[in-house]
Design an enzyme around this catalytic site. Structure first.
Site, mmCIF file in Angstrom:
data_model
loop_
_atom_site.group_PDB
_atom_site.id
_atom_site.type_symbol
_atom_site.label_atom_id
_atom_site.label_comp_id
_atom_site.label_asym_id
_atom_site.label_seq_id
_atom_site.Cartn_x
_atom_site.Cartn_y
_atom_site.Cartn_z
ATOM 1 N N GLY A 196 0.823 -1.214 0.000
ATOM 2 C CA GLY A 196 0.000 0.000 0.000
ATOM 3 C C GLY A 196 0.849 1.252 0.000
ATOM 4 O O GLY A 196 0.555 2.221 0.692
ATOM 5 N N SER A 224 -3.956 0.067 14.238
ATOM 6 C CA SER A 224 -4.824 1.225 14.438
ATOM 7 C C SER A 224 -5.239 1.353 15.902
ATOM 8 O O SER A 224 -5.391 0.345 16.610
ATOM 9 C CB SER A 224 -6.080 1.071 13.585
ATOM 10 N N TYR A 240 -13.027 -4.000 10.825
ATOM 11 C CA TYR A 240 -11.752 -3.280 10.779
ATOM 12 C C TYR A 240 -11.077 -3.322 12.152
ATOM 13 O O TYR A 240 -9.899 -3.677 12.272
ATOM 14 C CB TYR A 240 -11.995 -1.833 10.351
HETATM 15 P P1 NAP Z 1 -5.149 4.968 2.061
HETATM 16 O O1 NAP Z 1 -4.739 6.381 1.883
HETATM 17 O O2 NAP Z 1 -6.582 4.588 1.830
HETATM 18 O O3 NAP Z 1 -4.204 4.020 1.183
HETATM 19 C C1 NAP Z 1 -4.416 2.629 1.228
HETATM 20 C C2 NAP Z 1 -3.284 1.929 0.531
HETATM 21 O O4 NAP Z 1 -3.482 0.524 0.656
HETATM 22 C C3 NAP Z 1 -3.238 2.228 -0.954
HETATM 23 O O5 NAP Z 1 -1.903 2.212 -1.359
HETATM 24 C C4 NAP Z 1 -4.008 1.059 -1.548
HETATM 25 O O6 NAP Z 1 -3.662 0.766 -2.909
HETATM 26 C C5 NAP Z 1 -3.541 -0.061 -0.632
HETATM 27 N N1 NAP Z 1 -4.438 -1.211 -0.603
HETATM 28 C C6 NAP Z 1 -5.710 -1.286 -0.171
HETATM 29 N N2 NAP Z 1 -6.195 -2.527 -0.335
HETATM 30 C C7 NAP Z 1 -5.206 -3.251 -0.886
HETATM 31 C C8 NAP Z 1 -5.084 -4.599 -1.317
HETATM 32 N N3 NAP Z 1 -6.118 -5.468 -1.232
HETATM 33 N N4 NAP Z 1 -3.908 -5.009 -1.844
HETATM 34 C C9 NAP Z 1 -2.871 -4.147 -1.943
HETATM 35 N N5 NAP Z 1 -2.923 -2.866 -1.567
HETATM 36 C C10 NAP Z 1 -4.081 -2.428 -1.048
HETATM 37 O O7 NAP Z 1 -4.849 4.473 3.546
HETATM 38 P P2 NAP Z 1 -3.892 5.029 4.715
HETATM 39 O O8 NAP Z 1 -4.695 5.952 5.541
HETATM 40 O O9 NAP Z 1 -2.584 5.458 4.189
HETATM 41 O O10 NAP Z 1 -3.759 3.683 5.576
HETATM 42 C C11 NAP Z 1 -2.593 2.890 5.602
HETATM 43 C C12 NAP Z 1 -2.694 1.970 6.803
HETATM 44 O O11 NAP Z 1 -2.829 2.754 7.974
HETATM 45 C C13 NAP Z 1 -3.920 1.038 6.766
HETATM 46 O O12 NAP Z 1 -3.580 -0.241 7.197
HETATM 47 C C14 NAP Z 1 -4.878 1.691 7.739
HETATM 48 O O13 NAP Z 1 -5.763 0.760 8.322
HETATM 49 C C15 NAP Z 1 -3.913 2.289 8.742
HETATM 50 N N6 NAP Z 1 -4.498 3.401 9.514
HETATM 51 C C16 NAP Z 1 -4.969 4.510 8.882
HETATM 52 C C17 NAP Z 1 -5.546 5.527 9.645
HETATM 53 C C18 NAP Z 1 -6.121 6.783 9.020
HETATM 54 O O14 NAP Z 1 -6.819 7.537 9.721
HETATM 55 N N7 NAP Z 1 -5.828 7.088 7.772
HETATM 56 C C19 NAP Z 1 -5.622 5.380 11.045
HETATM 57 C C20 NAP Z 1 -5.113 4.236 11.643
HETATM 58 C C21 NAP Z 1 -4.550 3.244 10.870
HETATM 59 P P3 NAP Z 1 -4.363 1.587 -4.149
HETATM 60 O O15 NAP Z 1 -3.754 2.951 -4.136
HETATM 61 O O16 NAP Z 1 -4.012 0.809 -5.360
HETATM 62 O O17 NAP Z 1 -5.834 1.612 -3.850
#
Ligand code: NAP
Length: 252
Positions: free
Chosen positions: A12, A144, A157
């Site tokens: 990701g 998270s 989640y």
């Molecule tokens: P994001 O901006 O939505 O980006 C998600 C990333 O994951 C993208 O690169 C996406 O690829 C990839 N992805 C999703 N499903 C996938 C799959 N089946 N196979 C391969 N790649 C996949 O998310 P983010 O906020 O950066 O989150 C990153 C991590 O941090 C996640 O695990 C999330 O649960 C965790 N997190 C986020 C937050 C928050 O508030 N943002 C808080 C706590 C934890 P594409 O670009 O191709 O779609």
């Protein structure tokens, strides 16, 4: 922190926290592979942001076990070794128990667990096989705050991230004899695409006020903690879960 000569795979890495981690690792000298699910344009934008040469974008849906194996094998073939795995890819989908159908409920649980938990577990397995042969490595899982605080509208989640925390602790114990160290970061809300809708909604201000700092995390702040846990000097933190939530939720 210096990662010169190290190779890193970040799932990701096309957007958000994964992109910020890729940029930070490359700035510190690492050779970086980023995986993405479908957003090739975003992955190529991340590639352009990386300092240095020889970085690698890989399209790989981590919810598919055979694809995960191919992803890891590709990195090892292209880079010669894999020093650091960052399990960052994840999805956050609503499935409120009082409003969704039983079919929607089933699908949401399957998608969340296949991607957030089993996908990460499979990446750990495949990477660990190489790391054991190499004589060591580092794994950092992106969990998270929701694992501890609850996710009323996205229970799968929350459960997937609680599972990831437990997995990281178990693998830290299983892999330490192989000099493989496993850390977990547990961010609260972060300014990324995943959180954009809710942060821009009427609930946004209340979410920012959850922290006495009055804001949510920036992706770069989470990236910094990922690099710390992946660094040689932090090896003895193995098994830890690092909160990154601006004191919005304090565990004892
Ligand atoms: P994001 O901006 O939505 O980006 C998600 C990333 O994951 C993208 O690169 C996406 O690829 C990839 N992805 C999703 N499903 C996938 C799959 N089946 N196979 C391969 N790649 C996949 O998310 P983010 O906020 O950066 O989150 C990153 C991590 O941090 C996640 O695990 C999330 O649960 C965790 N997190 C986020 C937050 C928050 O508030 N943002 C808080 C706590 C934890 P594409 O670009 O191709 O779609």
């Amino acid at each position: 922190m210096d990662f010169t000569g190290k190779t890193v795979l970040i799932t990701g890495g096309s957007r958000g926290i994964g992109r910020a981690a890729a940029v930070a690792f490359a700035r510190k000298g690492a050779r970086v592979a980023i995986s993405f699910r479908s957003n090739k344009q975003a992955a190529l934008e991340t590639m352009e942001m990386l300092r240095g040469e020889g970085h690698l974008p890989i399209q790989a849906d981590i919810s598919r076990p055979e694809v995960v194996r191919q992803m890891v094998d590709t990195v090892v073939r292209e880079f010669g070794r894999l020093d650091i795995l960052v399990n960052n890819a994840g999805i956050f989908e609503a499935h409120p128990i009082d409003r969704c159908s039983y079919e929607e409920w089933q699908e949401s649980w399957k998608r969340a667990l296949d991607t957030n938990l089993t996908g990460a577990a499979n990446a750990c397995y495949c990477a660990a096989r190489h790391m054991i042969r190499q004589g060591g490595g580092h794994i950092v899982n992106v969990s998270s705050r929701g694992a501890f605080r609850g996710e009323p509208g996205q229970p799968a989640y929350g459960a997937s991230k609680a599972g990831m925390n437990a997995m990281g602790q178990s693998l830290a114990q299983a892999l330490a004899p192989h000099h493989i160290f496993v850390g977990t970061v547990a961010p609260g809300f972060v300014e990324t695409d995943m959180a954009e809708e809710v942060l821009n909604s009427d609930a946004g201000d209340a979410i920012r006020r959850q922290s006495p700092t009055g804001r949510v995390a920036r992706p770069e702040e989470v990236a910094y903690c990922i690099l710390f846990l992946a660094s040689e000097q932090a090896a003895f933190t193995t098994g830890c879960i690092l909160d990154i939530n601006g004191a919005s939720y304090l565990r004892t």
